[in-house]
Design a protein around this motif. Structure first.
Motif, short mmCIF file in Angstrom:
data_model
loop_
_atom_site.label_atom_id
_atom_site.label_comp_id
_atom_site.label_asym_id
_atom_site.label_seq_id
_atom_site.Cartn_x
_atom_site.Cartn_y
_atom_site.Cartn_z
N PHE A 248 -11.88 17.69 -15.56
CA PHE A 248 -11.60 17.77 -14.12
C PHE A 248 -10.09 17.76 -13.87
O PHE A 248 -9.56 18.63 -13.17
N ILE A 249 -9.39 16.79 -14.48
CA ILE A 249 -7.94 16.68 -14.29
C ILE A 249 -7.23 17.91 -14.86
O ILE A 249 -6.31 18.46 -14.25
N SER A 250 -7.66 18.37 -16.02
CA SER A 250 -7.05 19.56 -16.64
C SER A 250 -7.26 20.79 -15.77
O SER A 250 -6.35 21.63 -15.62
N ASP A 251 -8.44 20.91 -15.20
CA ASP A 251 -8.77 22.02 -14.31
C ASP A 251 -7.82 22.03 -13.11
O ASP A 251 -7.28 23.08 -12.74
N LEU A 252 -7.59 20.87 -12.53
CA LEU A 252 -6.69 20.79 -11.38
C LEU A 252 -5.26 21.16 -11.77
O LEU A 252 -4.59 21.90 -11.04
N GLU A 253 -4.81 20.65 -12.90
CA GLU A 253 -3.44 20.97 -13.31
C GLU A 253 -3.28 22.45 -13.63
O GLU A 253 -2.29 23.07 -13.26
N THR A 254 -4.28 23.03 -14.26
CA THR A 254 -4.23 24.45 -14.58
C THR A 254 -4.15 25.30 -13.32
O THR A 254 -3.47 26.33 -13.29
N HIS A 255 -4.82 24.87 -12.26
CA HIS A 255 -4.88 25.64 -11.02
C HIS A 255 -4.04 25.02 -9.90
O HIS A 255 -4.30 25.29 -8.72
N ARG A 256 -3.04 24.23 -10.26
CA ARG A 256 -2.29 23.50 -9.24
C ARG A 256 -1.65 24.41 -8.20
O ARG A 256 -1.50 24.02 -7.05
N ASP A 257 -1.29 25.63 -8.55
CA ASP A 257 -0.66 26.54 -7.59
C ASP A 257 -1.67 27.22 -6.68
O ASP A 257 -1.29 27.77 -5.64
N ASP A 258 -2.93 27.20 -7.05
CA ASP A 258 -4.01 27.75 -6.22
C ASP A 258 -5.30 27.00 -6.56
O ASP A 258 -6.09 27.45 -7.38
N LEU A 259 -5.46 25.86 -5.93
CA LEU A 259 -6.61 25.01 -6.23
C LEU A 259 -7.94 25.67 -5.89
O LEU A 259 -8.98 25.26 -6.40
N THR A 260 -7.92 26.72 -5.07
CA THR A 260 -9.18 27.40 -4.76
C THR A 260 -9.73 28.11 -6.00
O THR A 260 -10.91 28.47 -6.03
#
Length: 168
Positions: free
Chosen positions: A14-26
Motif C-alpha cells: 500500500f505504502i509503496s503504491d502511494l509513493e510510486t504514484h505520488r504525482d498522480d494518486l488517481t
C-alpha cells in the motif's frame, strides 16, 4: 530492535503504491479500490479513525496524509509520538519477533524510507520460549535472561495467515 520485515505484506505494498504514484494518486491501486467502493455505494469508512471516504477528494486527501507522514519520517526519522500506540511485538515460540497491534503502516513507511530500526515494545511472549529462556529461574533472574535473549530474537519476515493480502 530491528524492524519486523513487512515488505511482503499488504501495508508495505500500500505504502509503496502511494509513493510510486505520488504525482498522480488517481493512478494508484489504493485510489482505484477506494473509488470502486465509492461507486458501488459502499464508501470505505473507519469508525476508529473517524474517516469516511465518500468523495474522490476525500480519498485523495486520505492518501496524501500517508505520503505526508512518510515524507516527515524520511526527513526526521521515526517519531514514536506520532502514533496513538507503541509499535508492539510478540515473541513466538521460536523466538521470532512478530508485529502485533497497531502501527503496521508506520512500520511499512519506516522500511520504505530505509530506516534500520524503530523502537518497539514487547507486548507478549510465548510461554514455551519463556520457559526455554528462563530455564526454571524466577523473578529478577528470569527477567535478566529474557532481556538478554530478546537481543537475539530475529524478525519474522513473512506475512502471517491473517494478512489481508494472504486471504485475497
Amino acid at each position: 530492535m530491528q524492524c519486523v520485515d513487512q515488505r511482503n505484506g499488504s501495508r508495505y505494498r500500500f505504502i509503496s503504491d502511494l509513493e510510486t504514484h505520488r504525482d498522480d494518486l488517481t493512478g494508484s491501486e489504493a485510489f482505484r479500490k477506494f473509488k470502486a467502493r465509492l461507486e458501488s455505494g459502499r464508501p470505505w469508512r473507519s469508525h476508529q479513525k473517524g474517516v469516511l471516504l465518500d468523495s474522490e477528494e476525500r480519498i485523495l486527501t486520505y492518501l496524501r496524509v500517508y505520503l505526508s507522514f512518510m515524507d516527515d519520517m524520511a526527513a526526521r526519522g521515526f517519531d514514536a509520538q506520532r502514533g496513538k500506540d507503541d509499535l508492539g511485538v510478540a515473541v513466538s515460540r521460536e523466538g521470532r519477533l512478530i508485529k502485533i497491534n497497531r502501527g503496521l503502516h508506520r512500520l511499512a513507511m519506516a522500511q520504505r524510507v530505509g530506516l534500520d530500526s524503530v523502537p518497539v515494545t514487547v507486548k507478549a511472549v510465548h510461554r514455551e520460549w519463556w520457559q526455554r529462556v528462563t530455564a526454571g529461574t524466577t523473578g529478577q533472574a528470569a527477567l535478566e535472561r529474557v532481556k538478554a535473549a530478546l537481543a537475539e530474537c530475529t524478525p519474522e519476515t513473512e506475512p502471517g495467515p491473517l494478512d489481508p493480502a494472504v486471504n485475497s
